[in-house]
Scaffold this motif. Structure first.
Motif, PDB file in Angstrom:
ATOM      1  N   LEU B 344      -3.731  17.187  13.894  1.00  0.00           N
ATOM      2  CA  LEU B 344      -3.962  18.584  14.253  1.00  0.00           C
ATOM      3  C   LEU B 344      -4.535  18.700  15.656  1.00  0.00           C
ATOM      4  N   TRP B 359      -6.910  29.352  16.630  1.00  0.00           N
ATOM      5  CA  TRP B 359      -6.446  28.280  15.755  1.00  0.00           C
ATOM      6  C   TRP B 359      -7.592  27.351  15.379  1.00  0.00           C
ATOM      7  N   ARG B 360      -8.365  26.971  16.399  1.00  0.00           N
ATOM      8  CA  ARG B 360      -9.460  26.045  16.116  1.00  0.00           C
ATOM      9  C   ARG B 360     -10.443  26.657  15.152  1.00  0.00           C
ATOM     10  N   MET B 361     -10.746  27.933  15.374  1.00  0.00           N
ATOM     11  CA  MET B 361     -11.650  28.647  14.507  1.00  0.00           C
ATOM     12  C   MET B 361     -11.159  28.579  13.065  1.00  0.00           C
ATOM     13  N   LEU B 362      -9.867  28.841  12.871  1.00  0.00           N
ATOM     14  CA  LEU B 362      -9.334  28.872  11.512  1.00  0.00           C
ATOM     15  C   LEU B 362      -9.422  27.506  10.857  1.00  0.00           C
ATOM     16  N   PHE B 363      -9.130  26.463  11.631  1.00  0.00           N
ATOM     17  CA  PHE B 363      -9.123  25.136  11.011  1.00  0.00           C
ATOM     18  C   PHE B 363     -10.516  24.609  10.740  1.00  0.00           C
ATOM     19  N   ILE B 364     -11.524  25.216  11.354  1.00  0.00           N
ATOM     20  CA  ILE B 364     -12.883  24.745  11.107  1.00  0.00           C
ATOM     21  C   ILE B 364     -13.493  25.436   9.902  1.00  0.00           C
ATOM     22  N   VAL B 365     -12.844  26.483   9.393  1.00  0.00           N
ATOM     23  CA  VAL B 365     -13.393  27.248   8.268  1.00  0.00           C
ATOM     24  C   VAL B 365     -13.841  26.372   7.094  1.00  0.00           C
ATOM     25  N   PRO B 366     -13.042  25.363   6.679  1.00  0.00           N
ATOM     26  CA  PRO B 366     -13.503  24.567   5.530  1.00  0.00           C
ATOM     27  C   PRO B 366     -14.879  23.963   5.746  1.00  0.00           C
ATOM     28  N   TRP B 367     -15.211  23.695   6.993  1.00  0.00           N
ATOM     29  CA  TRP B 367     -16.506  23.103   7.285  1.00  0.00           C
ATOM     30  C   TRP B 367     -17.607  24.144   7.212  1.00  0.00           C
ATOM     31  N   PHE B 423     -12.003  17.063   7.046  1.00  0.00           N
ATOM     32  CA  PHE B 423     -11.201  16.803   8.240  1.00  0.00           C
ATOM     33  C   PHE B 423     -11.650  17.606   9.465  1.00  0.00           C
ATOM     34  N   VAL B 428     -12.748  18.135  15.295  1.00  0.00           N
ATOM     35  CA  VAL B 428     -13.569  18.520  16.443  1.00  0.00           C
ATOM     36  C   VAL B 428     -13.810  17.321  17.361  1.00  0.00           C
TER      37      VAL B 428
END
Lengths: 390, 548, 284
Positions: B344, B359-367, B423, B428
């Motif tokens: 990613l 995009w980065r914001m969205l992919f960090i949501v699980p964290w 992930f 990051v």
């Protein structure tokens, strides 16, 4: 300087709480009912207020066992009776039979008070009972089944609707217990020893499996799924406790009845009777006062409030004379079920049975193990936990 | 002279702590001894018909008459000992200690019943647990029970005068030793350039005696351990003086005082709130907690764990099986974390990509979402026939999976959940590493005609490695110790076989009879495993790096 | 590097891939969102992430719950969480910055040991430290106190923060400090006026991590706080899930509200995140 010290001393003295601290894990209607009872006490005893603190259920027992010996715990607390044995042995709770006379003990259903007894001493007063009963949808079931055969007879009609005759938390000993006792099995023998590996227990497991095989019950269900199935019309009946009422969605027509008899043995399917008790910490500050509060919380008047407001199945016999309580269909059904229950054992051994039994049930229900062998292995596992240091 | 007193101060500080601890242990013990002896005497007197000593009281308590309706309700009566027997009911309000008398009588009867008629039932003698310092003793008489309660007492107060005196004496002895030393060898004082000379024996004797004197009170209080410790400290300090260790230590502290000042606050809080609980946990591992009582069992907990508890290797309760599961869990998860994160990251660092921030914001949501919440949600999604995952599989025309029915499915459910949670961290790290690669390198490589794979291998990877290296180390430690996911998602199903070491330890503490000792021992083993892995891992990496 | 990038088709494929990946990854979050707005205490059987009907009842109930003393539980819990998390951030960052500075810039005996010990400490399984920690806090009189919880949280966050900060400090050239020292500045002033301002990315990461550690933590908060008015948000949310029945609607609403501050913090500090974690490792 001296004046400052005096002031400080005065302040310290004032800060000392004169009231009674009570911990509980209620929320929703039960919490409101408890608070109403506490308010009644506070009005009558303005100098000794009852202070309620809600503690999350998951952390409750651990907080208690760490707080009370250190002197930081509550004076009273409300908890199911299954840990009374452990706590009595560890000196965490106080025996209360000293303050109790025949009249007070007579006020409760005998099964409820005997659940509070450990090694001949009484440790708490019962607040509410919890058992299981049969909830059914009146639009799918005309008359509640009185035997398991009648229950199974609902299966074809329900299968046509892609549903089940009965949904219940079958992978847990608590949900499975009605069948276990209905087939004549038990977990602990009368003398408190572990007695799991019996042919009756194996037959009960076979029965549970047969329900799944016949499509009468889902393979593995827990509380939330059971509720969803009932609400969406995919379960004709549900075996659950008084808490289930809150989970029933608006608009679903329902009623409650006692659990059916097991057709194979002719015995009533009998769930565990759990009692929630008010218990007194061994480090309570003013024990006489704490007992008075305990008595007030479990009095008939308080029971009526809790029965009406939170639909608690109270053990106070007199409460069922109240017209509002008498006419409540849920309370009436569970009151009737009380006659066909098995008190939950308080022996410490009981606490170690849950996990192995649950594991075994999961295997049985999935068809991956045989009941006869499984009960043996469960008993062996529980025994191994009980032997302690070698 | 000053340095001798300074050294005395150092040793005296340590000795002071030991003496105080010894005193606290002593005074509680002393109180119990005094009071229980008194209670014992009063009971014996009452049994023999003699009067009780002033301040204490002896009471006769009758046998219990159980109620006809409820076996757990019993009635008793009481009468004061000495004088005519006047029985009155032992009921609330009849006596300030009524409940205490009642409960003690009950306990005595219960002890007698369980010991049977073979042996004479033992007397109960103990402190009343209400903190007043009173002691209570109970014994059987002919046809009733005799109970004695002593007067309240408080533990001995801290002996300030004794302590001051002893410390003064100690300081005087040290000073005397120092004086003798100075008068014996006149020139003593070192110049500022030369290294300090070892302290001569008279001064050392003085220091030893000075601190050794502090052991006297502990001997009086009967604590041999404390006395020995103090003597060892005294000897150690004298030895340190011989080798100038104390000087060097003080010198070192002064030289690095800024560094220590910066490090201090964090170090102290780590010591108190992390190291101390760990040490306590370590000690708990040597005890067994069974039904509320603690017994010292030495290495037996560790033995039971390491020997696999006498079970087969594929039994979920065998320690080594769980180790295997945990290692597999860690390796699989970290691999997925890194692969997913790097993939990613490669996509999200393309210069032509729009809305990178979003995009980065969205992919960090699980964290960002608390992991106990998402673990519960994932569990619900995997559950049964109607879980969301099975519904989606159903939509795709595939068969549903009983996620918690088989080991592989249950393990996969845990892995999926943990990968989802973990992930973003690698993502990051990877993004940071990729962003720092100078663009010119890629341009030069493009000019040279390098393929995409070659560009990745020779430019990207060398930049990724130093960043991912520490991240992988940290990530694998976190994954190894991950509790929430396994506990909330599979809960160890089926049959406890997806338990990792941490959740198994939790089960020892809360599901198998509160065996805190076993849980603590397993925790220590977890720590040792990680430590060993880290040490050997570093050696391996260093060796590999040396050969490259 | 070709500025144009791959062909338009290639770009579309990448965007498509990203959208799919996003959808898969955000699906559980969408389920929570859906449950927060859908009426009913249970999860619906349908797997669709779109709620069948929308209601604000769960949020309304969440905000209106009152404790026995009459105060609004959720607002109280939110206030507690905010205070504790911010305090943890300040204390955690302060402790970590100073420690990392010492480990980065000074050479003293035991430095290497100190460095490894910060890594080693991460290896203790923290769930098992719960009981000993309880005993220690009890002895210090810090049970049921905000200060106690803040100290414990800060200490938990220190190892990772020190590791990050030290890496970043290592990557800053020492000449700046040399120049300042020659000019006669004290170590403390160099730290405050030169190092800290330059380390914003790493400090942002440290602050975010400390904040998250405190904000999302549940087990320690529920064990150490006995006063209901001191409960934090995670404790309150967990209390909607009891042994027998759970109000998942309330739970989901609480989960949504609880996740918002962290998401916002993430968004605001995004650009620092990327630089702060890795700069030290890459350049160093």
């Amino acid at each position: 300087m001296k004046r400052a010290l005096l002031l400080l001393a005065l302040l310290a003295a004032c800060e000392r709480p004169q009231g009674i601290l009570l911990w509980h894990a209620y929320n929703g209607a039960e919490k409101d009912a408890l608070e109403e009872t506490a308010a009644t006490w506070n009005a009558a005893h303005p100098d000794h207020p009852l202070q309620l603190v809600a503690v999350p259920y998951g952390a409750f027992a651990d907080k208690l066992t760490s707080a009370i010996p250190g002197g930081n715990g509550p004076d009273l607390f409300i908890y199911p009776q299954d840990r009374i044995g452990d706590w009595a042995t560890a000196g965490v709770i106080e025996p209360i039979e000293f303050w109790v006379d025949d009249a007070r003990a007579d006020a409760f259903v005998p099964a409820a008070t005997s659940a509070m007894v450990h090694e001949g001493s009484l440790y708490g007063l019962p607040l509410a009972t919890k058992s299981l009963a049969l909830f059914y949808r009146t639009d799918l079931v005309a008359n509640p089944p009185t035997t398991t055969d009648e229950l199974l007879a609902l299966t074809p009609a329900m299968r046509q609707r892609a549903g089940y005759a009965v949904a219940y938390a079958n992978a847990d000993l608590y949900g499975h217990a009605p069948w276990l006792h209905g087939f004549g099995g038990h977990v602990l023998a009368a003398d408190g020893t572990v007695d799991i590996a019996t042919p009756e227990a194996a037959r009960a497991m076979e029965f549970a499996r047969s329900l799944v095989v016949a499509g009468a019950a889902p393979a593995q269900a827990e509380g939330p799924l059971v509720a969803t199935l009932f609400n969406e019309g995919k379960a004709a009946t549900v075996i659950s406790g008084p808490w289930f009422v809150a989970d029933i969605a608006d608009g679903v027509p329902w009623a409650v009845a006692t659990l059916p008899k097991v057709s194979a043995t002719g015995e009533w399917a009998s769930p565990f009777l759990g009692a929630e008790a008010v218990l007194m910490s061994a480090r309570a500050k003013d024990k006489d006062l704490a007992f008075e509060a305990m008595a007030a919380l479990t009095s008939d008047a308080s029971a009526i409030v809790r029965a009406k407001r939170a639909r608690q199945v109270v053990p106070n016999l007199a409460a069922y004379n109240d017209p509002a309580v008498k006419s409540d269909k849920v309370l009436a059904a569970f009151r009737a079920q009380l006659a066909h229950t098995v008190p939950m054992p308080t022996a410490p051994a009981m606490r170690m049975v849950w996990t192995p039994y649950k594991t075994a049930l999961v295997e049985i229900l999935a068809g991956r193990a045989q009941p006869a062998d499984t009960v043996q292995s469960v008993e062996r596992e529980v025994e191994s936990y009980l032997t302690g240091p070698r | 002279m000053r340095r001798h007193l300074r050294d005395f101060g150092l040793g005296a500080l340590a000795a002071f702590i030991i003496v105080t601890v010894a005193f606290v242990a002593f005074r509680n013990h002393d109180l119990v001894e005094r009071q229980t002896r008194a209670a014992n005497a009063v009971v014996s007197d009452a049994l023999g018909g003699r009067t009780a000593m002033p301040g204490s009281r002896a009471v006769f308590v009758s046998r219990a008459t159980p109620s006809t309706k409820h076996s757990f309700l019993r009635r008793r009566s009481m009468a004061p000992a000495g004088g005519p027997l006047v029985w009155r009911p032992l009921a609330p309000g009849s006596d300030p200690d009524a409940k205490l008398l009642y409960d003690t009588a009950t306990r005595l009867d219960r002890a007698a019943a369980s010991s049977g008629s073979r042996t004479t039932p033992a007397r109960i003698v103990e402190l009343v647990p209400d903190g007043s310092g009173r002691a209570i003793a109970a014994d059987h008489a002919a046809d009733h029970i005799v109970i004695a309660i002593t007067a309240p007492a408080s533990p001995a107060p801290y002996p300030w005068v004794v302590m001051l005196g002893v410390f003064g004496l100690g300081a005087a002895l040290t000073a005397a030793g120092a004086l003798v030393d100075r008068t014996a060898s006149p020139s003593g004082a070192a110049t500022s350039g030369a290294p300090p000379v070892g302290v001569a024996w008279p001064a050392r004797l003085g220091t030893f005696a000075g601190i050794g004197v502090l052991a006297i009170p502990t001997i009086l209080w009967g604590s041999v351990v404390a006395a020995t410790l103090i003597v060892i400290i005294a000897a150690g300090l004298a030895f340190a003086q011989h080798r100038n260790l104390t000087d060097r230590f003080i010198h070192g502290v002064r030289e690095h005082r800024t560094a220590l000042g910066f490090l201090g606050p964090a170090a102290i809080s780590m010591l108190v709130l992390v190291a101390a609980p760990f040490v306590i946990g370590l000690f708990i591992g040597f005890y067994d907690h069974h039904h509320g009582s603690w017994t010292f069992v030495g290495l037996s907990n560790f033995g039971e764990l390491l020997s696999g508890g006498g079970r087969a290797l594929d039994d979920p309760l065998n320690f080594w099986f769980i180790v295997g599961v945990t290692v597999l869990w860690t390796v699989v998860n970290v691999t997925f974390h890194v692969v997913l994160g790097v993939l990613l990251a490669l996509l999200l660092t393309r210069p032509w990509l729009r809305a990178k921030g979003m995009w980065r914001m969205l992919f960090i949501v699980p964290w960002a979402v608390p992991n106990y919440i998402t673990a519960l949600i994932w569990k619900g999604m995997f559950e049964g026939e109607y879980g969301a995952i099975n519904s989606l599989l159903d939509l795709a025309g595939l068969d549903g999976v009983t996620w918690f029915g088989s080991w592989i499915a249950s393990f996969s459910a845990n892995v999926i959940t943990n990968t989802w949670l973990g992930f973003p961290f690698m993502l990051v790290v990877a993004i940071g590493a990729l962003e720092s690669i100078p663009k010119e390198q890629y341009e030069a490589a493009a000019v040279d005609g390098a393929s995409a794979w070659q560009r990745f291998r020779h430019i990207t990877l060398p930049y990724l490695r130093p960043a991912l290296g520490p991240a992988i180390v940290l990530g694998s430690i976190w994954t190894f110790n991950m509790f929430n996911v396994i506990h909330l998602v599979s809960g160890g199903a089926p049959g406890g076989s997806t338990n990792t070491l941490v959740t198994d330890a939790y089960r020892w503490a809360f599901d198998r009879g509160e065996r805190y000792g076993m849980a603590a021992a397993e925790g220590t083993l977890i720590f040792l495993i990680l430590l060993l892995w880290n040490v050997f891992g570093k050696r391996l990496v260093r060796a590999k790096g040396a050969t490259e | 590097m070709k500025r144009r990038g791959p062909s338009p088709l290639g770009q579309i494929l990448v965007y498509l891939g990203l959208i799919i990946a996003c959808a898969i990854i955000l699906y559980p979050v969408m389920i929570v969102l859906k449950k927060a707005f859908e009426p009913g205490r249970q999860f619906a059987l349908s797997a669709s992430p779109v709620p069948s009907s929308v209601t604000l009842d769960h949020f309304r109930e969440l905000f209106s719950q009152r404790s026995a003393t009459g105060e609004l539980m959720f607002l109280r819990g939110a206030l507690n969480s905010i205070v504790i998390s911010l305090a943890t951030t300040v204390v955690g960052v302060a402790l970590s910055c100073t420690a990392a500075y010492a480990l980065s810039r000074f050479k003293f005996p035991g430095r290497k040991a100190g460095l490894t010990s910060f890594l080693v400490v991460q290896m203790f399984p923290s769930t098992l430290l719960l009981m000993p920690l309880y005993v220690i806090l009890n002895g210090l009189g810090l049970l049921n106190s905000t200060i106690g919880l803040v100290l414990v949280y800060s200490t938990t966050a220190i190892p990772f923060c020190v590791w990050t900060l030290k890496g970043y400090f290592d990557s800053l050239p020492a000449e700046l400090e040399e120049a300042a020292r020659i000019d006669g500045a004290s170590q403390w002033m160099i730290f405050r006026k030169i190092m800290l301002p330059l380390s914003r990315p790493a400090i942002a990461v440290t602050a975010l991590f400390s904040f998250m550690t405190a904000w999302n933590e549940f087990i320690l908060a529920s064990t150490f706080m006995t006063d209901q008015s001191k409960y934090t948000l995670p404790v309150l949310i967990q209390s909607t899930v009891t042994e027998f029945s759970a109000d998942w609607g309330l739970f989901a609403a609480g989960a949504v509200i609880t996740s918002l501050p962290v998401m916002i913090a993430f968004y605001v500090l995004q650009k620092y995140l990327v630089g702060g974690i890795t700069a030290g490792a890459v350049k160093g």
